[in-house]
Scaffold this active site. Structure first.
Site, PDB file in Angstrom:
ATOM      1  N   LYS A  74     -15.061  11.185   1.658  1.00  0.00           N
ATOM      2  CA  LYS A  74     -13.892   9.624   2.462  1.00  0.00           C
ATOM      3  C   LYS A  74     -13.288   9.661   3.473  1.00  0.00           C
ATOM      4  CE  LYS A  74      -9.641   7.650   0.260  1.00  0.00           C
ATOM      5  NZ  LYS A  74      -7.993   8.179   0.118  1.00  0.00           N
ATOM      6  N   ASP A 115      -7.524  13.336  -4.316  1.00  0.00           N
ATOM      7  CA  ASP A 115      -7.761  12.628  -3.284  1.00  0.00           C
ATOM      8  C   ASP A 115      -7.234  14.146  -2.401  1.00  0.00           C
ATOM      9  OD1 ASP A 115      -9.368  10.607  -4.515  1.00  0.00           O
ATOM     10  OD2 ASP A 115      -8.545   9.131  -2.970  1.00  0.00           O
ATOM     11  N   LYS A 136     -16.711   6.623  -0.464  1.00  0.00           N
ATOM     12  CA  LYS A 136     -15.240   6.120  -0.303  1.00  0.00           C
ATOM     13  C   LYS A 136     -15.127   5.603   0.886  1.00  0.00           C
ATOM     14  CE  LYS A 136     -11.027   5.832  -2.104  1.00  0.00           C
ATOM     15  NZ  LYS A 136      -9.225   6.565  -2.926  1.00  0.00           N
TER      16      LYS A 136
END
Length: 337
Positions: A237, A174, A273
């Protein structure tokens, strides 16, 4: 078709599940930066907000269907601990919870097979601990990287951090983008940065954290989403969870529609996400209904949708016990670690 008209989703056993997107989908290879596409993007904020305002009230599932949807949500949680006081003991407990997220007696009462969470997300320093603790479970480890959460460390160190996390066993990375590139409209710099991060990840798949609460407008959110997908992001995300504003429905709708548009134009599916602030079971149902309506059933799977959460699982387990027994239990009956 609405969520209330949909049968309970099928939930597979852990042995049958592989959460990594590249196992199920042709990996998004990215494309050349198309500035005409990026600069032509607009976002009708008032229309987006009106659409999102209708979601919580008109999309609900009840009884057995609700329990099945909540179990489905569990399989899409990136169970997370990103605290300065993390210890190896805490991470090991979190991994044990990820492998057995709901008490066995509750699952037996629901006549459901065991499930696991989608991943465990930790800082780089805890990657090896998490990998060892999850050995044999099939649950991937995700590492936050690139100077998380601000993303302001020297560029070569951010790239090196990715490489070190992959070497330590992380299957997902991430990363955080440089918000200044978005705020100044320097799309080439954002593309080049994201491309370098994708290359450093190698076989590990990459989630691009936009930190949407710091981007200033939904138009910027949309443009940043396109640039990151063009540069090869496997997921986009919302947030680090450390901003003052994290995942919201308007931001989610904006990003989801860029994903749909990117798929229609390129044929590659990119995951989504939302992270930060999603702590209630009822909120997870709203997000799942949004995904179903905007992207379809194909995205209702851990290889294309994840919740970034630390406390959501506890409330879901509590709601499942209420469904089984008719009584709400104390939070301490469903500890995470």
């Amino acid at each position: 078709m609405t969520a209330t008209q949909t049968a309970a989703p099928h939930t597979e056993t852990p042995e049958a599940i592989s959460h990594l997107p590249q196992v199920h989908e042709p990996r998004n290879p990215g494309m050349d930066l198309d500035l005409d596409w990026v600069r032509g993007v607009q976002a009708n904020t008032s229309a987006i907000e009106r659409r999102c305002a209708t979601l919580p009230g008109r999309r609900s599932v009840k009884k057995d269907h609700q329990a099945a949807w909540l179990i489905k949500a569990i399989t899409m949680i990136d169970l997370t601990t990103l605290s300065g006081d993390d210890t190896t003991g805490r991470v090991k407990r979190l991994c044990a919870k990820a492998a057995h997220p709901v008490r066995a007696d509750i699952m037996a009462a629901l006549d459901m097979p065991p499930v696991t969470t989608g991943a465990v997300c930790v800082y780089h320093d805890m990657v090896e601990t998490a990998v060892a603790a999850l050995d044999g479970t099939g649950i991937p480890v995700a590492a936050v990287s690139t100077g998380f959460p601000a993303g302001l460390s020297p560029f070569h160190l951010r790239v090196k951090e990715i490489e070190e996390s992959v070497r330590a066993g992380a299957k997902e990375i991430d990363i955080v983008i440089s918000r200044r590139h978005v705020l100044t409209g320097n799309w080439q710099a954002l593309y080049d940065e994201m491309r370098a991060f994708r290359t450093a990840c190698g076989e590990a798949h990459v989630k691009a954290i936009l930190a949407t609460g710091e981007l200033g407008s939904l138009r910027n959110v949309a443009r940043a989403s396109y640039v990151c997908m063009m540069a090869g992001a496997d997921f986009i995300k919302t947030s680090t969870g450390k901003e003052s504003v994290n995942a919201t429905l308007p931001v989610s709708l904006t990003m989801i529609r860029t994903i749909r548009d990117y798929y229609e134009r390129t044929g590659y599916r990119v995951g989504y996400k939302p992270a930060g602030g999603i702590s209630k079971a009822k909120d997870s149902l709203v997000y799942l209904s949004l995904i179903k309506e905007e992207l379809g059933n194909h995205w209702l799977s851990p290889h294309l949708f994840r919740f970034g959460a630390s406390s959501l699982l506890g409330d879901i387990e509590r709601q499942l016990e209420h469904h089984v027994t008719g009584h709400y239990s104390a939070a301490w009956r469903h500890p995470i670690g």
